[in-house]
Write a protein that holds these residues in place. Structure first.
Motif: not given
Length: 82
Positions: A3-8, A45-51
């Motif tokens: 899961l990757a972060d996206t801009p608001d 940009e570097n915020r990612r979570f392994v689900l």
């Protein structure tokens, strides 16, 4: 799965683009030298979570490869399924 972060999309600063890009030129000639990117604070940009990490099978359930000896008996058949 990651899961990757996206801009608001409602960000008043970047308008949902995630940052600002700007072109810059060479100091001596004034010619185009490239494009730079400044990320907006609403997006990392570097915020990612392994689900779902991939599960590892226990050793006893891993598939064993048959030996190279043609006379050895293996657990798997070489015959087609039909």
């Amino acid at each position: 799965m990651v899961l990757a972060d996206t801009p608001d999309p409602r960000c008043a600063d970047c308008g949902g683009a995630g940052g600002h890009r700007y072109d810059y030129g060479d100091h001596e000639t004034g010619e185009y030298a490239g494009t730079d990117w400044d990320p907006c604070p609403c997006w990392d940009e570097n915020r990612r979570f392994v689900l779902l990490p991939l599960p590892r099978l226990p050793r006893r359930l891993r598939r064993r490869t048959p030996g190279r000896d043609p006379w050895s008996t293996s657990r798997y058949s070489d015959e087609p399924p039909f």
